[in-house]
Design a protein around this motif. Sequence first.
Motif, PDB file in Angstrom:
ATOM      1  N   GLY A 170       0.791  -1.225   0.000  1.00  0.00           N
ATOM      2  CA  GLY A 170       0.000   0.000   0.000  1.00  0.00           C
ATOM      3  C   GLY A 170       0.821   1.272   0.000  1.00  0.00           C
ATOM      4  O   GLY A 170       0.277   2.349  -0.274  1.00  0.00           O
ATOM      5  N   SER A 171       2.099   1.187   0.296  1.00  0.00           N
ATOM      6  CA  SER A 171       2.940   2.391   0.369  1.00  0.00           C
ATOM      7  C   SER A 171       4.033   2.408  -0.695  1.00  0.00           C
ATOM      8  O   SER A 171       4.978   3.184  -0.583  1.00  0.00           O
ATOM      9  CB  SER A 171       3.566   2.497   1.765  1.00  0.00           C
ATOM     10  N   HIS A 172       3.924   1.535  -1.707  1.00  0.00           N
ATOM     11  CA  HIS A 172       4.894   1.487  -2.799  1.00  0.00           C
ATOM     12  C   HIS A 172       4.154   1.354  -4.130  1.00  0.00           C
ATOM     13  O   HIS A 172       3.037   0.815  -4.191  1.00  0.00           O
ATOM     14  CB  HIS A 172       5.864   0.310  -2.649  1.00  0.00           C
ATOM     15  N   ASP A 173       4.780   1.855  -5.187  1.00  0.00           N
ATOM     16  CA  ASP A 173       4.194   1.677  -6.506  1.00  0.00           C
ATOM     17  C   ASP A 173       4.653   0.346  -7.098  1.00  0.00           C
ATOM     18  O   ASP A 173       5.339  -0.441  -6.442  1.00  0.00           O
ATOM     19  CB  ASP A 173       4.568   2.852  -7.428  1.00  0.00           C
ATOM     20  N   ASN A 174       4.267   0.104  -8.346  1.00  0.00           N
ATOM     21  CA  ASN A 174       4.607  -1.166  -8.986  1.00  0.00           C
ATOM     22  C   ASN A 174       6.098  -1.326  -9.246  1.00  0.00           C
ATOM     23  O   ASN A 174       6.568  -2.443  -9.492  1.00  0.00           O
ATOM     24  CB  ASN A 174       3.835  -1.318 -10.300  1.00  0.00           C
ATOM     25  N   GLU A 175       6.830  -0.233  -9.211  1.00  0.00           N
ATOM     26  CA  GLU A 175       8.284  -0.288  -9.394  1.00  0.00           C
ATOM     27  C   GLU A 175       9.017  -0.336  -8.055  1.00  0.00           C
ATOM     28  O   GLU A 175      10.219  -0.114  -8.006  1.00  0.00           O
ATOM     29  CB  GLU A 175       8.743   0.938 -10.196  1.00  0.00           C
ATOM     30  N   ASN A 176       8.275  -0.597  -6.976  1.00  0.00           N
ATOM     31  CA  ASN A 176       8.848  -0.710  -5.626  1.00  0.00           C
ATOM     32  C   ASN A 176       9.471   0.597  -5.146  1.00  0.00           C
ATOM     33  O   ASN A 176      10.419   0.589  -4.351  1.00  0.00           O
ATOM     34  CB  ASN A 176       9.877  -1.841  -5.563  1.00  0.00           C
ATOM     35  N   ARG A 177       8.926   1.702  -5.606  1.00  0.00           N
ATOM     36  CA  ARG A 177       9.370   3.010  -5.127  1.00  0.00           C
ATOM     37  C   ARG A 177       8.471   3.447  -3.972  1.00  0.00           C
ATOM     38  O   ARG A 177       7.247   3.399  -4.070  1.00  0.00           O
ATOM     39  CB  ARG A 177       9.332   4.045  -6.260  1.00  0.00           C
ATOM     40  N   ALA A 178       9.104   3.884  -2.887  1.00  0.00           N
ATOM     41  CA  ALA A 178       8.364   4.261  -1.683  1.00  0.00           C
ATOM     42  C   ALA A 178       7.611   5.566  -1.900  1.00  0.00           C
ATOM     43  O   ALA A 178       8.111   6.495  -2.541  1.00  0.00           O
ATOM     44  CB  ALA A 178       9.312   4.391  -0.504  1.00  0.00           C
ATOM     45  N   ASN A 179       6.397   5.620  -1.335  1.00  0.00           N
ATOM     46  CA  ASN A 179       5.588   6.840  -1.395  1.00  0.00           C
ATOM     47  C   ASN A 179       5.705   7.580  -0.063  1.00  0.00           C
ATOM     48  O   ASN A 179       4.841   7.486   0.800  1.00  0.00           O
ATOM     49  CB  ASN A 179       4.118   6.502  -1.684  1.00  0.00           C
ATOM     50  N   GLY A 180       6.788   8.298   0.115  1.00  0.00           N
ATOM     51  CA  GLY A 180       6.956   9.090   1.316  1.00  0.00           C
ATOM     52  C   GLY A 180       7.488   8.297   2.489  1.00  0.00           C
ATOM     53  O   GLY A 180       8.058   7.214   2.358  1.00  0.00           O
ATOM     54  N   LEU A 181       7.295   8.870   3.693  1.00  0.00           N
ATOM     55  CA  LEU A 181       7.867   8.293   4.901  1.00  0.00           C
ATOM     56  C   LEU A 181       7.238   6.951   5.249  1.00  0.00           C
ATOM     57  O   LEU A 181       7.901   6.072   5.811  1.00  0.00           O
ATOM     58  CB  LEU A 181       7.706   9.270   6.071  1.00  0.00           C
ATOM     59  N   ARG A 182       5.976   6.768   4.955  1.00  0.00           N
ATOM     60  CA  ARG A 182       5.330   5.495   5.274  1.00  0.00           C
ATOM     61  C   ARG A 182       5.946   4.364   4.459  1.00  0.00           C
ATOM     62  O   ARG A 182       6.013   3.221   4.936  1.00  0.00           O
ATOM     63  CB  ARG A 182       3.824   5.588   5.015  1.00  0.00           C
ATOM     64  N   GLY A 183       6.383   4.656   3.249  1.00  0.00           N
ATOM     65  CA  GLY A 183       7.042   3.636   2.449  1.00  0.00           C
ATOM     66  C   GLY A 183       8.341   3.181   3.084  1.00  0.00           C
ATOM     67  O   GLY A 183       8.633   1.980   3.159  1.00  0.00           O
ATOM     68  N   GLU A 184       9.126   4.123   3.551  1.00  0.00           N
ATOM     69  CA  GLU A 184      10.385   3.760   4.217  1.00  0.00           C
ATOM     70  C   GLU A 184      10.117   2.997   5.514  1.00  0.00           C
ATOM     71  O   GLU A 184      10.828   2.036   5.842  1.00  0.00           O
ATOM     72  CB  GLU A 184      11.187   5.029   4.506  1.00  0.00           C
ATOM     73  N   LEU A 185       9.083   3.404   6.240  1.00  0.00           N
ATOM     74  CA  LEU A 185       8.734   2.709   7.479  1.00  0.00           C
ATOM     75  C   LEU A 185       8.319   1.265   7.195  1.00  0.00           C
ATOM     76  O   LEU A 185       8.686   0.340   7.931  1.00  0.00           O
ATOM     77  CB  LEU A 185       7.611   3.461   8.199  1.00  0.00           C
ATOM     78  N   SER A 186       7.561   1.059   6.113  1.00  0.00           N
ATOM     79  CA  SER A 186       7.128  -0.297   5.781  1.00  0.00           C
ATOM     80  C   SER A 186       8.310  -1.179   5.405  1.00  0.00           C
ATOM     81  O   SER A 186       8.313  -2.384   5.698  1.00  0.00           O
ATOM     82  CB  SER A 186       6.104  -0.249   4.633  1.00  0.00           C
ATOM     83  N   GLU A 187       9.333  -0.602   4.761  1.00  0.00           N
ATOM     84  CA  GLU A 187      10.523  -1.383   4.431  1.00  0.00           C
ATOM     85  C   GLU A 187      11.253  -1.833   5.692  1.00  0.00           C
ATOM     86  O   GLU A 187      11.666  -2.995   5.804  1.00  0.00           O
ATOM     87  CB  GLU A 187      11.453  -0.549   3.551  1.00  0.00           C
TER      88      GLU A 187
END
Length: 257
Positions: A170-187
């Motif tokens: 939910g926090s990344h696009d299809n290219e596995n790019r993070a969408n903001g801080l929540r993306g980094e947190l999910s990683e």
Amino acid sequence: MDSYDDRSVEGGSGGAGPGPGRGENTASDVVQGQGQGQGQGARVGMAALSLPYQIAAAIALSVIGLVACVQLAMVFLHVAPSNTLTKQHGEAVDEWIYPEFEQNWKLFAPNPLQQNVAVHVRAEIVGADGRRTTPWMSLSAEDGRAIRGNLLPSHIHQNELRRGWDFYIGSHDNENRANGLRGELSEHYLRRIAMARLSEHDYGGTVERIQIRSETRSVGAPDWSQEKISTKPSYRVLPWWTVSPTDLPENAEGAGK
């Protein structure tokens, strides 16, 4: 012996039998009372209102009933699976529902399972024999074995990995790019889950990098159905992640503080 006249006088005054005058008055009183009861009986409900108020009340009740029926129909279409009506009138349904009547559940809760998603991990190990890569290990299969046959399965085994993967998707696009801080947190969260599971196995070295992927298979059609569904797996492979000290289970609690 009493005479007839005496008996007549005694009966009229003593009450043994009503006289002509008394009988006529009683009958007229009864008829009058019945007429008053029929004409002036107590009214209840809408019948007690005057005609203009009865008309207004009938209109109000009709409007309330109509709105209630529309509300039920709109909520049903909103929570129902996609169908012809929702495809044609979806915007009208959304305009009616949002934001006051938003529903966070579906008619089928949870929705019927259509895909099986498993999360795998592999690690790059550095040890005395050099650098090597482990085979893919199914974290979902390990959770399944821990749950199957357990009367009181752990909440971690049931939900931790699934929610962690959903959080990442939910926090990344299809290219596995993070969408903001929540993306980094999910990683970070996904790496900690993977490292906690890998720490339960002895690979004879230090884990330097990990890679995670998902395996998605469509649920096959039942035997009685003629529908053809491919159950061939599809994979979403994430890039290699370098393990940092905060990803290790023994340091995760301190990093959170």
